[in-house]
Structure formats: structure tokens, C-alpha cells
Design a protein around this motif. Structure first.
Motif, PDB file in Angstrom:
ATOM      1  N   LEU A 132     -15.311  -3.845   1.298  1.00  0.00           N
ATOM      2  CA  LEU A 132     -14.549  -4.445   0.243  1.00  0.00           C
ATOM      3  C   LEU A 132     -13.824  -3.334  -0.655  1.00  0.00           C
ATOM      4  O   LEU A 132     -14.537  -2.401  -1.127  1.00  0.00           O
ATOM      5  CB  LEU A 132     -15.663  -5.409  -0.664  1.00  0.00           C
ATOM      6  CG  LEU A 132     -16.253  -6.422  -0.061  1.00  0.00           C
ATOM      7  CD1 LEU A 132     -17.557  -6.955  -0.889  1.00  0.00           C
ATOM      8  CD2 LEU A 132     -15.332  -7.407   0.397  1.00  0.00           C
ATOM      9  N   VAL A 133     -12.608  -3.481  -0.801  1.00  0.00           N
ATOM     10  CA  VAL A 133     -11.729  -2.390  -1.507  1.00  0.00           C
ATOM     11  C   VAL A 133     -11.249  -2.742  -2.973  1.00  0.00           C
ATOM     12  O   VAL A 133     -10.924  -4.221  -3.113  1.00  0.00           O
ATOM     13  CB  VAL A 133     -10.398  -2.474  -0.618  1.00  0.00           C
ATOM     14  CG1 VAL A 133      -9.908  -0.878  -1.149  1.00  0.00           C
ATOM     15  CG2 VAL A 133     -10.866  -2.046   0.879  1.00  0.00           C
ATOM     16  N   THR A 134     -11.585  -2.025  -4.037  1.00  0.00           N
ATOM     17  CA  THR A 134     -11.288  -2.445  -5.120  1.00  0.00           C
ATOM     18  C   THR A 134      -9.888  -1.585  -5.473  1.00  0.00           C
ATOM     19  O   THR A 134      -9.298  -1.090  -4.694  1.00  0.00           O
ATOM     20  CB  THR A 134     -12.453  -1.632  -6.261  1.00  0.00           C
ATOM     21  OG1 THR A 134     -12.586  -0.202  -5.979  1.00  0.00           O
ATOM     22  CG2 THR A 134     -13.568  -2.290  -5.813  1.00  0.00           C
ATOM     23  N   GLY A 135      -9.443  -1.932  -6.762  1.00  0.00           N
ATOM     24  CA  GLY A 135      -8.238  -1.367  -7.258  1.00  0.00           C
ATOM     25  C   GLY A 135      -6.975  -2.096  -6.688  1.00  0.00           C
ATOM     26  O   GLY A 135      -7.020  -3.335  -6.305  1.00  0.00           O
ATOM     27  N   ARG A 136      -5.953  -1.620  -7.027  1.00  0.00           N
ATOM     28  CA  ARG A 136      -4.618  -2.303  -6.485  1.00  0.00           C
ATOM     29  C   ARG A 136      -4.496  -2.681  -5.167  1.00  0.00           C
ATOM     30  O   ARG A 136      -4.688  -1.829  -4.419  1.00  0.00           O
ATOM     31  CB  ARG A 136      -3.356  -1.678  -7.260  1.00  0.00           C
ATOM     32  CG  ARG A 136      -3.258  -1.480  -8.700  1.00  0.00           C
ATOM     33  CD  ARG A 136      -2.064  -0.578  -9.223  1.00  0.00           C
ATOM     34  NE  ARG A 136      -1.894  -0.787 -10.435  1.00  0.00           N
ATOM     35  CZ  ARG A 136      -0.884  -0.304 -11.330  1.00  0.00           C
ATOM     36  NH1 ARG A 136       0.021   0.592 -10.624  1.00  0.00           N
ATOM     37  NH2 ARG A 136      -0.819  -0.263 -12.702  1.00  0.00           N
ATOM     38  N   ASP A 137      -3.755  -3.842  -4.825  1.00  0.00           N
ATOM     39  CA  ASP A 137      -3.636  -4.051  -3.364  1.00  0.00           C
ATOM     40  C   ASP A 137      -2.131  -3.434  -3.027  1.00  0.00           C
ATOM     41  O   ASP A 137      -1.461  -3.038  -3.681  1.00  0.00           O
ATOM     42  CB  ASP A 137      -3.540  -5.568  -3.432  1.00  0.00           C
ATOM     43  CG  ASP A 137      -3.733  -6.143  -1.891  1.00  0.00           C
ATOM     44  OD1 ASP A 137      -3.670  -5.196  -1.093  1.00  0.00           O
ATOM     45  OD2 ASP A 137      -3.680  -7.434  -1.637  1.00  0.00           O
ATOM     46  N   PHE A 138      -2.099  -3.412  -1.870  1.00  0.00           N
ATOM     47  CA  PHE A 138      -0.868  -2.790  -1.104  1.00  0.00           C
ATOM     48  C   PHE A 138      -0.615  -3.280   0.293  1.00  0.00           C
ATOM     49  O   PHE A 138      -1.619  -3.631   1.006  1.00  0.00           O
ATOM     50  CB  PHE A 138      -0.854  -1.412  -1.204  1.00  0.00           C
ATOM     51  CG  PHE A 138      -2.020  -0.599  -0.412  1.00  0.00           C
ATOM     52  CD1 PHE A 138      -1.870  -0.272   0.866  1.00  0.00           C
ATOM     53  CD2 PHE A 138      -3.144   0.085  -1.311  1.00  0.00           C
ATOM     54  CE1 PHE A 138      -2.942   0.375   1.715  1.00  0.00           C
ATOM     55  CE2 PHE A 138      -3.986   0.685  -0.537  1.00  0.00           C
ATOM     56  CZ  PHE A 138      -4.085   0.618   0.949  1.00  0.00           C
ATOM     57  N   PRO A 139       0.303  -3.531   0.781  1.00  0.00           N
ATOM     58  CA  PRO A 139       0.524  -4.067   2.307  1.00  0.00           C
ATOM     59  C   PRO A 139      -0.157  -3.272   3.110  1.00  0.00           C
ATOM     60  O   PRO A 139      -0.202  -2.241   3.332  1.00  0.00           O
ATOM     61  CB  PRO A 139       2.153  -3.862   2.372  1.00  0.00           C
ATOM     62  CG  PRO A 139       2.694  -3.656   0.996  1.00  0.00           C
ATOM     63  CD  PRO A 139       1.736  -3.013   0.131  1.00  0.00           C
TER      64      PRO A 139
END
Length: 533
Positions: A132-139
Motif C-alpha cells: 500500500l503506497v501513501t502520498g500523491r498518486d502518479f501514472p
């Protein structure tokens, strides 16, 4: 009969009683900050708990949490606790892969950089099923690193999570030791352990209504709201705290009028130095807590110059396995350094906190032995390390004691005295030196920032080397003269065979305060006897 301390869940639920109160302040730089109310924290905790369940995280799952953002840390830890999962706290370092192989976590929560390291270095490979990744999303982030875990701060209008009260013996958290005094180990905190630690922190912080805590250590910042404190988390470089710009500490302290300050000697030294250079005072502060390494008189004096006359500076003793254990005021510490009780040289740690007991195991004729601790703050075990657990536990008088690995004595007034680590004893031909015995005196010499005694050679035939980290700009001959004066009447001063200057000691990554003596000893071994004197 003394009532059991309030649990983590009880304290979390209690936040709903003051929904508009600011409980957390995330700082970026010296001035910028984001304030979080109790309602927002609880709303975020409930939303994150739902997202974790949707991602397949279940009760009992072990979940690594690796983020430098205090809001993300709090949201993840509180939400994992709410669903009965087990947060795992560990600093990114060379041993992470081996440590995670040991505890086999099924979940990894972290910022993108942590997941890049996880993929590249194999952290948790073969164990982690949910990334699970936190922070802003990116493509493409989902394909590259893992699925997104949104941890944005909500508006506070959502419901607080419904958290069932756990059993005291349930596993609540795993926190790894720093590795500065040996191989890192995962320390188990049961819910009863966390409750005991929070109760002991209450006793040492003695919070009052309206208090504001500046916490310079990220895990303690996560506990601050549970202590009923507005907790300010400055932008500390958590991989190298001593390199944090001092303005990032002093700016938030002044802006938010912190009344309580908690940090390691390295970080507190940055605050004291910044105030001295800029002629600043800290009028709101009434108590400073130093932890992670012994508090030296020069640092206490530097801090005192910036504080109100009535403010207290406390040196707190403990370890990941038992925190906190004892505390002593800097004024008392200074007087005891000048005239320690007969046979009790070293550094006084003060009396154990209420509900905590200390004893000396296998004392010699002078009362010197290993410090052992019992009480509700003590972890019951190392996770998946029965060998280490057995080595660190002993039963005496029907009580289970944790062996700290620290050497010390108890004086007639029940105060603990610290004389260094058992592993750092220097044993020569006909003598044995404890590190703190020499260093507590040598550190008082003018021009000395700090010292470290190390042994060179095989045990029993070691040469005692005194390593010196001097203050910037001082002459070596002046430092040597000051050392001779300081150690002239010391009973073991003549045992020092070599003095070695080092511009900056290697230290632990967690606090930048514990000295890496193994590396210093390796360096000292390259110098012939009588080297730099």
C-alpha cells in the motif's frame, strides 16, 4: 490497589471528547505547518481503517509502516490498531531485509521511496502480499509499487472508528531496536505494554491543560495525541537527526509556544546552539526531556541559558524494550557529578518511575553489575527470536526481569547509576574500565565536545584509548592540557594509554547520540601505542 493504566484504545476513543482541539501539527520547514483536530484525526482513522479492510488487511496481520510524514504515520498506526492489525516500526537501513524476513510481515505501507527500496532491495520478498503506497498518486504507480492508500487529512465530519477494547495480552505493535548496541531485534509490545508506557510517559511529562509538546522523534509524536497533548512534529531529518537545520526546530517551537520539548542530545544541542548564536530565548518551555544517550552538563547548561529560570531539564533513561524507566533533573545530575557517592562514579539516572523496579544482577564487591528492569513498560519478548528473548530475561524473587545490557549500581537512596554497556568494558592487564566512569569526567574538559573510551586488542590485554571529539576551532594541545587537569585525580586516569582525536564520532542512525564504539575501536587499532597524545 493501583488502577491499571488506560489502554491505547481507551485514549484513542477519549479524543472524541474534544473534537475541535488541535492534537497534531505537521511542520514543513521553520514556518509552514498543518494543524489537525481531534475530529479530523478520528475521521481519518476511520476512513483509513475502512481502506485497509478493503485492501484485505485483517486482524493479526503484521504491517510495516515506513513513512516520514507524521500525519501518515499516525493515520496508519491508529487505523491498523483499530482493526486489530499489528504495526511494525523500523528505520530504513542495511539490515531491513533480514529483519523483515525474520518477522514475515504480510503488509507493507509506505511512501513511494520506501516501496522503491522494497522492490530494489527485496524487503519482505516472499512475505508481503499487500503493498500500500501513501502520498500523491502518479501514472503507473499501482503497477510499479502497489495500490494506493489515501491518507489525506479529512474535514472531520465523518464518524470516529468503532474500536473494540483489545485483551491486554494481545500483540499491539512491533518496534525494532536501533541496532546501535547489537543486532536489531523486533520488540513486541502487547496492549498492556503500550498502556504501561503511556502511563509512565504521563508520569515523566506531567502534562497540564493547554500543554504543547514539540516531539523531535517521530514515534513519540505519534503517541502525543494519546497523552492529551497538542503535538508539534518538526521537520527532522529522521535518517540523520543531527543534520536537521536548527531553524526547523526552533521556528515551530516559538511559533506554537511549546511548553514541553522531547529530543535526543544531538537534536537538543542544535536547539541550544541556535539560541546561543541568535540570542534567542524559549519563554514558553517549562520542561525538556532528553533521551537516547546520557545528558552531559555542558548541553544542560547551554539549554538552561535559553529557558526560563523555573524550567526543568530531565535526563530520561530507558530502551526500546523498556521505556521510560527512570528520570533525573539536570540540576540534581550536575551536583551528583561533582560529588558522587563513594564507589558510585558514572552518571546518575535517578530513581525508577512509579510502578517500575530496577535491580543489579550479579553485582561485584563494589555493587557493580547489570541493570535489570521489571514493570508494565517492559516488553515480554522479541518477535520470532526465542534465543534473544531467553538471553535478555531472568526470573528473580518470582518476578520477570529484562536484562538491559547496561552496567550500573544502586545507591543507598535507590537511585540508579549508569557506567556504560557490558559489551563496552575495557579489560587490560590488571584493570577493568567502564566507559562512563572515565567519560563522565573527561567530557567536562574545556574544548571537548564528547569523549569515548574504547579497548584495543584482545580481552584481558586491551589498551585503553580515549577518543576525543573536540569543539570546532580549538587547539589540540589546549584540549590535552584540559584533559590532564580533568583526569588528574581520577582513579583510572593513568590507565589511558592513548588519546586519539576524531573530528566527528560515528553514531546511531536513530538519535545520532549513541557512539559507534566498534568503529572507533577499529580506527584506534591502526594507531601505534602512544599515538596522538
Amino acid at each position: 490497589m493501583t488502577a491499571a493504566p488506560d489502554s491505547f484504545v481507551t485514549r484513542l476513543t477519549r479524543l472524541a471528547e474534544r473534537p475541535r482541539a488541535t492534537v497534531l501539527v505537521r511542520c514543513t520547514g521553520a514556518l509552514s505547518a498543518r494543524e489537525v483536530t481531534a475530529a479530523q484525526l478520528l475521521d481519518g482513522c476511520g476512513g483509513t481503517a475502512g481502506a485497509l479492510r478493503a485492501a484485505g488487511v485483517r486482524r493479526g496481520d503484521k504491517a510495516v509502516v515506513m513513512t516520514r510524514d507524521v500525519c501518515q504515520l499516525v493515520a496508519a498506526v491508529y487505523a491498523l490498531t483499530a482493526i486489530g492489525a499489528v504495526p511494525v516500526l523500523i528505520e530504513p537501513r542495511a539490515e531491513v531485509r533480514r529483519c523483515l524476513d525474520e518477522i514475515a510481515p504480510g503488509v507493507f505501507i509506505g511512501e513511494p521511496l520506501a516501496h522503491v527500496a522494497r522492490r530494489a532491495l527485496g524487503w519482505g520478498r516472499g512475505h508481503v502480499r499487500t503493498a500500500l503506497v501513501t502520498g500523491r498518486d502518479f501514472p503507473g504507480r499501482g503497477q510499479l509499487l502497489g495500490q494506493s492508500l489515501p491518507l489525506a487529512i479529512p474535514d472531520g465530519s465523518g464518524p470516529a472508528p468503532r474500536v473494540p477494547e483489545p485483551r491486554p495480552e494481545d500483540l499491539a505493535m512491533i518496534a525494532f531496536t536501533s541496532g546501535s548496541t547489537g543486532r536489531p531485534k523486533g520488540v513486541e509490545y502487547r496492549h498492556s505494554t503500550l498502556a504501561g508506557q503511556l502511563g509512565a510517559l504521563d508520569a515523566v511529562l506531567r502534562p497540564e491543560a493547554g500543554d504543547v509538546l514539540l516531539s523531535c522523534f517521530l514515534p513519540f509524536a505519534a503517541l502525543g495525541p494519546l497523552l492529551g497533548l497538542t503535538t508539534v512534529a518538526p521537520q527532522v531529518d529522521h535518517l540523520a537527526p543531527a543534520r536537521t537545520p536548527a531553524g526547523h526546530l526552533v521556528g515551530p517551537l516559538l511559533r506554537h509556544r511549546a511548553t514541553l520539548v522531547l529530543g535526543s542530545p544531538a537534536v537538543l544541542g542544535l536547539i541550544a546552539g541556535h539560541c546561543a548564536r541568535h540570542g534567542l530565548t524559549l519563554p514558553s518551555v517549562r520542561r525538556v526531556l532528553s533521551f537516547g544517550a546520557p545528558l552531559r552538563p555542558r548541553l544542560a547548561e547551554g539549554l538552561a541559558k535559553a529557558l526560563p529560570a523555573e524550567a526543568e531539564i530531565l535526563s530520561v533513561y530507558g530502551a526500546t524494550e523498556c521505556l521510560p524507566v527512570a528520570a533525573i533533573d539536570a540540576d540534581a545530575l550536575s551536583s551528583l557529578r561533582i560529588e558522587p557517592p563513594p564507589g558510585h562514579a558514572g552518571t546518575c539516572l535517578g530513581r525508577p518511575l512509579p510502578g517500575i523496579s530496577a535491580r543489579i544482577l550479579d553485582p561485584d564487591t563494589t555493587g557493580l553489575g547489570e541493570i535489570a528492569v521489571a514493570g508494565p513498560v517492559v516488553s515480554p519478548a522479541y518477535h520470532a527470536r526465542p534465543d534473544a528473548t531467553a538471553a535478555a530475561r531472568t526470573v528473580a524473587d518470582g518476578t520477570l526481569w529484562h536484562r538491559t545490557g547496561d552496567l550500573g549500581r544502586l545507591d543507598d537512596e535507590g537511585r540508579l547509576w549508569y557506567l556504560g554497556r557490558k559489551a563496552h568494558l575495557v579489560t587490560g592487564d590488571g584493570f577493568t574500565l567502564t566507559t562512563e566512569d572515565i567519560e563522565a569526567t573527561a567530557d567536562t574538559a574545556a574544548g571537548v565536545r564528547r569523549t569515548a573510551v574504547v579497548g584495543v586488542g584482545p580481552a584481558g590485554r586491551q589498551r585503553a584509548v580515549l577518543c576525543i571529539e573536540p569543539e570546532p576551532g580549538v587547539r589540540k594541545d589546549a584540549v590535552l592540557d584540559a584533559l590532564r587537569a580533568a583526569l588528574g585525580d581520577h582513579r583510572h586516569g593513568r590507565r589511558i594509554g592513548t588519546v586519539l582525536f576524531h573530528p566527528r564520532f560515528p553514531t546511531d542512525i536513530r538519535h545520532n547520540s549513541k557512539i559507534d564504539r566498534a568503529r572507533l575501536a577499529a580506527l584506534a587499532s591502526t594507531y601505534r601505542k602512544g599515538g596522538l597524545r
